[in-house]
Scaffold this active site. Structure first.
Site, PDB file in Angstrom:
ATOM      1  N   LYS A  51       0.813  -1.220   0.000  1.00  0.00           N
ATOM      2  CA  LYS A  51       0.000   0.000   0.000  1.00  0.00           C
ATOM      3  C   LYS A  51       0.846   1.269   0.000  1.00  0.00           C
ATOM      4  O   LYS A  51       0.580   2.197  -0.741  1.00  0.00           O
ATOM      5  CB  LYS A  51      -0.831   0.033   1.287  1.00  0.00           C
ATOM      6  CG  LYS A  51      -2.289  -0.152   1.102  1.00  0.00           C
ATOM      7  CD  LYS A  51      -3.048  -0.011   2.420  1.00  0.00           C
ATOM      8  CE  LYS A  51      -2.435  -0.704   3.576  1.00  0.00           C
ATOM      9  NZ  LYS A  51      -2.087  -0.046   4.741  1.00  0.00           N
ATOM     10  N   ARG A  85      -8.725   2.532  10.128  1.00  0.00           N
ATOM     11  CA  ARG A  85      -8.325   1.162  10.426  1.00  0.00           C
ATOM     12  C   ARG A  85      -9.327   0.457  11.338  1.00  0.00           C
ATOM     13  O   ARG A  85      -9.139  -0.717  11.634  1.00  0.00           O
ATOM     14  CB  ARG A  85      -6.977   1.193  11.135  1.00  0.00           C
ATOM     15  CG  ARG A  85      -5.786   0.787  10.269  1.00  0.00           C
ATOM     16  CD  ARG A  85      -4.576   0.894  11.147  1.00  0.00           C
ATOM     17  NE  ARG A  85      -3.435   0.159  10.728  1.00  0.00           N
ATOM     18  CZ  ARG A  85      -2.422   0.662  10.029  1.00  0.00           C
ATOM     19  NH1 ARG A  85      -2.474   1.899   9.590  1.00  0.00           N
ATOM     20  NH2 ARG A  85      -1.371  -0.080   9.781  1.00  0.00           N
ATOM     21  N   ARG A 121      11.149  -6.815   4.422  1.00  0.00           N
ATOM     22  CA  ARG A 121      11.246  -5.375   4.698  1.00  0.00           C
ATOM     23  C   ARG A 121      11.928  -5.129   6.045  1.00  0.00           C
ATOM     24  O   ARG A 121      12.692  -4.179   6.191  1.00  0.00           O
ATOM     25  CB  ARG A 121       9.831  -4.788   4.706  1.00  0.00           C
ATOM     26  CG  ARG A 121       9.797  -3.297   4.845  1.00  0.00           C
ATOM     27  CD  ARG A 121       8.434  -2.763   4.493  1.00  0.00           C
ATOM     28  NE  ARG A 121       7.529  -2.809   5.628  1.00  0.00           N
ATOM     29  CZ  ARG A 121       6.224  -2.544   5.556  1.00  0.00           C
ATOM     30  NH1 ARG A 121       5.663  -2.265   4.394  1.00  0.00           N
ATOM     31  NH2 ARG A 121       5.481  -2.574   6.625  1.00  0.00           N
ATOM     32  N   ARG A 136      12.635  -1.481  10.569  1.00  0.00           N
ATOM     33  CA  ARG A 136      11.509  -0.896  11.317  1.00  0.00           C
ATOM     34  C   ARG A 136      11.316  -1.662  12.608  1.00  0.00           C
ATOM     35  O   ARG A 136      11.289  -2.885  12.603  1.00  0.00           O
ATOM     36  CB  ARG A 136      10.222  -0.985  10.476  1.00  0.00           C
ATOM     37  CG  ARG A 136       9.873   0.301   9.787  1.00  0.00           C
ATOM     38  CD  ARG A 136       8.702   0.148   8.870  1.00  0.00           C
ATOM     39  NE  ARG A 136       7.460  -0.173   9.566  1.00  0.00           N
ATOM     40  CZ  ARG A 136       6.258   0.003   9.037  1.00  0.00           C
ATOM     41  NH1 ARG A 136       6.146   0.501   7.826  1.00  0.00           N
ATOM     42  NH2 ARG A 136       5.181  -0.316   9.703  1.00  0.00           N
ATOM     43  N   ARG A 161       0.367  -7.706  13.930  1.00  0.00           N
ATOM     44  CA  ARG A 161      -0.214  -6.706  13.015  1.00  0.00           C
ATOM     45  C   ARG A 161      -1.174  -7.363  12.022  1.00  0.00           C
ATOM     46  O   ARG A 161      -2.215  -6.795  11.688  1.00  0.00           O
ATOM     47  CB  ARG A 161       0.893  -5.950  12.290  1.00  0.00           C
ATOM     48  CG  ARG A 161       1.609  -4.975  13.234  1.00  0.00           C
ATOM     49  CD  ARG A 161       2.874  -4.406  12.618  1.00  0.00           C
ATOM     50  NE  ARG A 161       2.593  -3.616  11.453  1.00  0.00           N
ATOM     51  CZ  ARG A 161       3.384  -3.546  10.380  1.00  0.00           C
ATOM     52  NH1 ARG A 161       4.504  -4.239  10.343  1.00  0.00           N
ATOM     53  NH2 ARG A 161       3.064  -2.780   9.361  1.00  0.00           N
TER      54      ARG A 161
HETATM   55  P1  AMP Z   1       1.567   1.574   9.006  1.00  0.00           P
HETATM   56  O1  AMP Z   1       2.820   2.275   8.617  1.00  0.00           O
HETATM   57  O2  AMP Z   1       0.345   2.106   8.318  1.00  0.00           O
HETATM   58  O3  AMP Z   1       1.678   0.081   8.886  1.00  0.00           O
HETATM   59  O4  AMP Z   1       1.324   1.876  10.569  1.00  0.00           O
HETATM   60  C1  AMP Z   1       2.261   1.491  11.532  1.00  0.00           C
HETATM   61  C2  AMP Z   1       1.626   1.475  12.912  1.00  0.00           C
HETATM   62  O5  AMP Z   1       1.121   2.768  13.244  1.00  0.00           O
HETATM   63  C3  AMP Z   1       0.442   0.546  13.092  1.00  0.00           C
HETATM   64  O6  AMP Z   1       0.824  -0.782  13.354  1.00  0.00           O
HETATM   65  C4  AMP Z   1      -0.270   1.188  14.274  1.00  0.00           C
HETATM   66  O7  AMP Z   1       0.396   0.905  15.482  1.00  0.00           O
HETATM   67  C5  AMP Z   1      -0.079   2.668  13.995  1.00  0.00           C
HETATM   68  N1  AMP Z   1      -1.171   3.233  13.164  1.00  0.00           N
HETATM   69  C6  AMP Z   1      -1.074   3.760  11.922  1.00  0.00           C
HETATM   70  N2  AMP Z   1      -2.250   4.191  11.478  1.00  0.00           N
HETATM   71  C7  AMP Z   1      -3.150   3.927  12.455  1.00  0.00           C
HETATM   72  C8  AMP Z   1      -4.548   4.110  12.601  1.00  0.00           C
HETATM   73  N3  AMP Z   1      -5.289   4.646  11.624  1.00  0.00           N
HETATM   74  N4  AMP Z   1      -5.130   3.718  13.768  1.00  0.00           N
HETATM   75  C9  AMP Z   1      -4.411   3.178  14.759  1.00  0.00           C
HETATM   76  N5  AMP Z   1      -3.094   2.952  14.690  1.00  0.00           N
HETATM   77  C10 AMP Z   1      -2.455   3.323  13.553  1.00  0.00           C
END
Ligand code: AMP
Length: 194
Positions: free
Chosen positions: A14, A89, A128, A134, A145
């Site tokens: 994404k 989310r 990754r 990360r 996740r």
């Molecule tokens: P991502 O880079 O989108 O995979 O986000 C990394 C982490 O950020 C996630 O595993 C959550 O801990 C947090 N996170 C990102 N976006 C959200 C959201 N909309 N709601 C809650 N937690 C979020």
């Protein structure tokens, strides 16, 4: 004008595609994950409150995220569209986004779902982890996740299917091939005007 939400499990590519889509349509790429990582890096209050959740692969509480996105969407660069990557989310976040957009008298033009088989997702996430380091890409956190996606986020697919429609994209293949697929779908089809 494009107001786009991207949905899909972690590892579906994404983020990579979001950057292409945003550049192509000249709209801001709003990645809540990136915003949180930046806040953590900068040691802001948001970062301090969010860090434990990211490290554990858990979602940051809805109220906090909704505030972050409300402020971001109010910025002037969002007046001509936006791409949301990683938000909403949860159903609570999707409802909050609907309310927010209704206040602004706007609707989403596209909800795009990236689909890939679970084994492929896990493999990509592990790859990754090695490349980017990360802190939320260890094997345990990756499993968490994926589970959180299944339980909390995947219900959004039927939510949006019943509420304007979803463009499903097969996210298996080369980055270039998927980019072409996504851009073609977005250009070809908008949701019913709301
Ligand atoms: P991502 O880079 O989108 O995979 O986000 C990394 C982490 O950020 C996630 O595993 C959550 O801990 C947090 N996170 C990102 N976006 C959200 C959201 N909309 N709601 C809650 N937690 C979020």
């Amino acid at each position: 004008m494009k107001r786009i939400v991207l949905l899909g499990p972690p590892g579906a590519g994404k983020g990579t595609q979001a950057a292409f889509i945003a550049r192509h349509f000249e709209i801001p790429h709003i990645s809540t994950g990136e915003m949180l990582r930046a806040a953590i890096g900068a040691g802001t209050e948001l970062g301090i409150r969010a860090k434990g959740f990211l490290d554990a692969g858990q979602l940051v509480p809805d109220a906090l995220m909704i505030d972050v996105v409300r402020d971001r969407l109010a910025a002037s660069d969002c007046r001509h569209g936006f791409l949301l990557d990683g938000f909403p989310r949860t159903l609570a976040q999707a409802n909050a986004l609907d309310r927010l957009l209704a206040e602004l008298r706007l609707g989403l033009t596209h909800v795009v779902l990236f689909q890939a088989p679970p084994a492929e997702l896990e493999q990509r996430l592990l790859g990754r982890a090695e490349k980017e380091g990360r802190s939320d890409d260890t094997r345990e956190v990756i499993a968490e996740r994926l589970k959180v996606y299944e339980t909390k986020t995947s219900p959004l697919v039927s939510y949006y299917r019943g509420n304007g429609g979803v463009l499903a994209i097969d996210a298996v293949g080369s980055v270039d091939a998927i980019r072409e697929r996504v851009l073609r779908e977005i250009e070809g089809r908008a949701r019913a005007a709301r």
